[in-house]
Design an enzyme around this catalytic site. Structure first.
Site, PDB file in Angstrom:
ATOM      1  N   TYR A 140       5.534  61.695  22.145  1.00 31.33           N
ATOM      2  CA  TYR A 140       4.087  61.934  22.255  1.00 31.33           C
ATOM      3  C   TYR A 140       3.433  60.569  22.060  1.00 31.33           C
ATOM      4  CZ  TYR A 140      -0.026  64.966  21.145  1.00 31.33           C
ATOM      5  OH  TYR A 140      -1.222  65.650  21.139  1.00 31.33           O
ATOM      6  N   HIS A 145      -3.401  60.063  25.349  1.00 30.35           N
ATOM      7  CA  HIS A 145      -3.039  61.471  25.513  1.00 30.35           C
ATOM      8  C   HIS A 145      -3.158  62.223  24.189  1.00 30.35           C
ATOM      9  CE1 HIS A 145      -1.017  65.103  26.821  1.00 30.35           C
ATOM     10  NE2 HIS A 145      -0.122  64.952  25.851  1.00 30.35           N
ATOM     11  N   ARG A 154      -8.365  70.438  18.385  1.00 32.01           N
ATOM     12  CA  ARG A 154      -8.775  70.438  16.979  1.00 32.01           C
ATOM     13  C   ARG A 154     -10.150  69.830  16.730  1.00 32.01           C
ATOM     14  NH1 ARG A 154      -3.387  69.024  16.765  1.00 32.01           N
ATOM     15  NH2 ARG A 154      -3.979  66.852  17.041  1.00 32.01           N
ATOM     16  N   GLU A 211       3.060  67.445  33.177  1.00 29.76           N
ATOM     17  CA  GLU A 211       2.891  66.281  32.307  1.00 29.76           C
ATOM     18  C   GLU A 211       3.665  65.135  32.935  1.00 29.76           C
ATOM     19  OE1 GLU A 211       3.946  67.307  28.240  1.00 29.76           O
ATOM     20  OE2 GLU A 211       1.888  67.964  27.849  1.00 29.76           O
ATOM     21  N   GLU A 213       5.585  61.964  32.803  1.00 30.21           N
ATOM     22  CA  GLU A 213       6.337  61.253  31.767  1.00 30.21           C
ATOM     23  C   GLU A 213       7.469  60.451  32.395  1.00 30.21           C
ATOM     24  OE1 GLU A 213       7.472  63.610  28.383  1.00 30.21           O
ATOM     25  OE2 GLU A 213       5.763  64.975  28.581  1.00 30.21           O
ATOM     26  N   LYS A 265       6.494  75.426  26.754  1.00 28.99           N
ATOM     27  CA  LYS A 265       7.079  74.188  27.264  1.00 28.99           C
ATOM     28  C   LYS A 265       8.480  74.363  27.843  1.00 28.99           C
ATOM     29  CE  LYS A 265       4.149  70.940  25.823  1.00 28.99           C
ATOM     30  NZ  LYS A 265       3.707  69.792  26.620  1.00 28.99           N
ATOM     31  N   THR A 361       3.407  62.561  27.634  1.00 27.77           N
ATOM     32  CA  THR A 361       2.466  62.370  28.741  1.00 27.77           C
ATOM     33  C   THR A 361       1.873  60.964  28.725  1.00 27.77           C
ATOM     34  OG1 THR A 361       1.931  64.690  28.566  1.00 27.77           O
ATOM     35  CG2 THR A 361       0.405  63.340  29.818  1.00 27.77           C
TER      36      THR A 361
HETATM   37 MN    MN Z   1       5.530  66.503  27.094  1.00 26.58          MN
END
Ligand code: MN
Length: 427
Positions: A140, A145, A154, A211, A213, A265, A361
Site C-alpha cells: 500500500y 493512494h 475515514r 487497481e 500496480e 479483493k 495502487t
Molecule cells: Mn491492491
C-alpha cells in the site's frame, strides 16, 4: 594506443543492434528479454523469451544442446511455469541473458541459424500464467493512494494512519485466483451494506474496480527466521510484471474492519504474461522522495530505490474503442521494493520462489494519474467520460480493462506489454 572500449553490457544504457527486425516502438526490444510461458497448437507450454513480435523458444534452443555449457537441462525449460528455471539462480539468469544478447547482436550466431526452428510468432502463441505462485502480498506504498482512500473511507483528519510513514503497510492476498492477461473475470457477489440501510444485502458488487500496480517476482528462497536488509533484498527479485488487483469496493467497505481486505479483493488479480528481468530495469532507477520521518534503521536505504516506468489504464466498453483513464508512473511510490522485502522478512517470515509482492495502487498527484476508479471517480461523485456517449463510476459488464507499462530512456524502450481483462456478468 587504441582507446579501451568496454564490452557491451545490457544492464547499462547502451544501444545494441540486432540482426532481427524490431520496431523501435516494440515493448520487447533487445534491452528487455522478458521471460514467459507459451504454448503453440502443436506443443505444450514451455519457457520463452519475447523479442519484437517473436518468441525465442528456449526449450527448443536447449534441446539442440545450446545451453549445455551453462548446465541448463532442457527439462527445466519444458515446464509449464518459470519456477524451475528461476530456481537455477541469478548467475544462470544472467548467463542466459548475456548469451541471448550476444547471439542476437552477432551475425552468424547459433540463434540466427535457428531462425526457423526456435522462433515462434507471438500472434500464433497462447500465453500462460508464467509462475506457480505460492503466496501473494499486496502493499500500500503510494502516499497519494493511501491518502485518497483514507479520506474517502475515514475522512480527511484520519486519512493517513499514524503507522503509514513508519512501515510499508501490506496485507496477505490470495495466490489461487491470480490469472494471466486475456482471462475473463466474473463480477463477484457478496455482502453489501447499502448507504442508509441497517441490514446488509447479498448481491453482485455495484462497485467493481481495478487497481494499477506492479508486482515483484521473488527469485530466491529466503530462510525462515532470517531478516533481509533492503540492499540485499533486491538479490531476491527475479523481475516485475504488471498487476491488476481487482477490488469490489462495496464488499470491501463492509468487511474490512477489523482484519482488512478479504472477499472484496481475493476473487481475482490479473498479471501480464512477460516477466521483465530486474536487470533490464537497472537503467531506469531513480531516487525516491525523501522519507520524513526517517524510517527505522532496518528500513533505511541509500541510492536509487524507485523505477521510472510509465503506466496507463484503458477502459473499453463492449463493441467500442478504448479510452485511457489514467496515466501515472511507478517512480511515484513512497516505499521502495527493497524496503518492502526488508519489512516482509523483518519478523523472520520467509519468501519463496514464485511469490508475488505487489506494490499497491500506484497513484500520482494529479487526478488523471490515479490508479483506481475509486479515486478517479472520487467514490462515484465524479463520473468519468468514456468515449463520446458513456460515463463510468465503476466498471460495467462487458468492459475490458487494459494496463500497460513501459520504461523509456534515450531511445531505449523496455516495456511490459499489457494485462487485458474483460468483465463478465455475475452468474
Ligand atoms: Mn491492491
Amino acid at each position: 594506443m587504441p582507446e579501451f572500449v568496454p564490452p557491451l553490457a545490457n544492464d547499462k544504457n547502451e544501444k545494441l543492434n540486432t540482426w532481427l527486425d524490431i520496431s523501435p516502438e516494440s515493448d520487447f526490444g533487445i534491452h528487455n528479454l522478458p521471460y514467459g510461458i507459451f504454448s503453440t497448437p502443436s506443443r505444450r507450454p514451455r519457457v520463452g523469451v519475447a523479442i519484437g513480435d517473436q518468441i525465442i523458444d528456449l526449450a527448443a534452443v536447449a534441446m539442440r544442446g545450446h545451453f549445455q555449457s551453462l548446465s541448463i537441462e532442457p527439462e527445466v525449460l519444458e515446464q509449464p511455469s518459470l519456477n524451475a528455471f528461476v530456481r537455477l539462480g541469478k548467475p544462470t539468469w544472467q548467463a542466459v541473458r548475456k548469451r541471448l544478447t550476444d547471439w542476437l547482436t552477432q551475425t552468424d550466431s547459433p540463434l540466427q541459424h535457428l531462425r526457423n526452428e526456435c522462433f515462434v510468432a507471438q500472434s500464433e502463441a497462447k500465453m500462460h500464467l508464467p509462475l506457480e505462485i505460492g503466496d501473494y502480498t499486496d502493499f500500500y506504498a503510494s502516499e497519494t493512494h493511501a491518502t485518497n482512500v483514507g479520506t474517502m473511507f475515514r475522512g480527511k483528519e484520519n486519512a493517513l494512519m499514524p503507522n503509514w510513514k513508519h512501515m510499508p503497510i501490506a496485507y496477505h492476498g490470495r495466490a489461487s485466483s491470480i490469472v494471466v492477461s486475456d482471462t475473463d473475470i466474473r463480477r463477484p457477489k457478496g455482502q453489501i451494506m447499502l448507504q442508509g440501510a441497517d441490514q446488509p444485502m447479498f448481491g453482485a458488487t455495484q462497485a467493481l474496480d481495478f487497481e494499477l500496480e506492479m508486482a515483484a517476482v521473488i527469485g530466491k528462497n529466503s530462510e525462515l527466521g532470517i531478516s533481509l536488509r533492503p540492499e540485499e533484498a533486491e538479490d531476491y527479485i527475479f523481475g516485475f510484471v504488471l498487476f491488476n488487483d481487482w477490488s469490489a469496493r462495496d464488499i470491501q467497505r463492509w468487511e474490512y474492519v477489523p482484519l482488512g481486505p478479504f472477499l472484496g479483493k481475493n476473487f481475482a488479480s490479473s498479471i501480464s504474461p512477460w516477466v521483465v528481468p530486474l536487470e533490464a530495469l537497472e537503467p531506469f532507477r531513480v531516487e525516491g522522495a525523501e522519507q520524513q520521518p526517517k524510517p527505522l534503521p532496518y528500513l533505511q536505504t541509500s541510492g536509487k530505490r524507485n523505477f521510472n516506468i510509465n503506466l496507463e489504464v484503458a477502459i473499453q466498453p463492449e463493441g467500442e474503442s478504448e479510452t485511457i483513464v489514467s496515466q501515472t508512473n511507478f517512480k511515484n511510490m513512497y516505499w521502495g521494493v527493497g524496503q518492502m522485502l526488508a519489512h516482509h522478512t523483518v519478523n523472520g517470515c520467509n519468501l519463496r520462489i514464485g511469490d508475488l509482492l505487489a506494490s499497491g495502487t500506484i497513484s500520482g498527484n494529479e487526478p488523471g494519474s490515479y490508479g483506481s476508479l475509486l479515486e478517479l471517480s472520487w467514490n462515484g461523485e465524479r463520473p468519468l467520460k468514456i468515449n463520446a456517449n458513456q460515463t463510468r463510476t465503476y466498471l460495467e459488464d462487458g468492459d475490458t480493462v487494459t494496463l500497460r507499462g513501459c520504461a523509456r530512456k534515450e531511445g531505449i524502450r523496455v516495456g511490459f506489454g499489457e494485462v487485458r481483462t474483460k468483465i463478465l456478468p455475475s452468474l
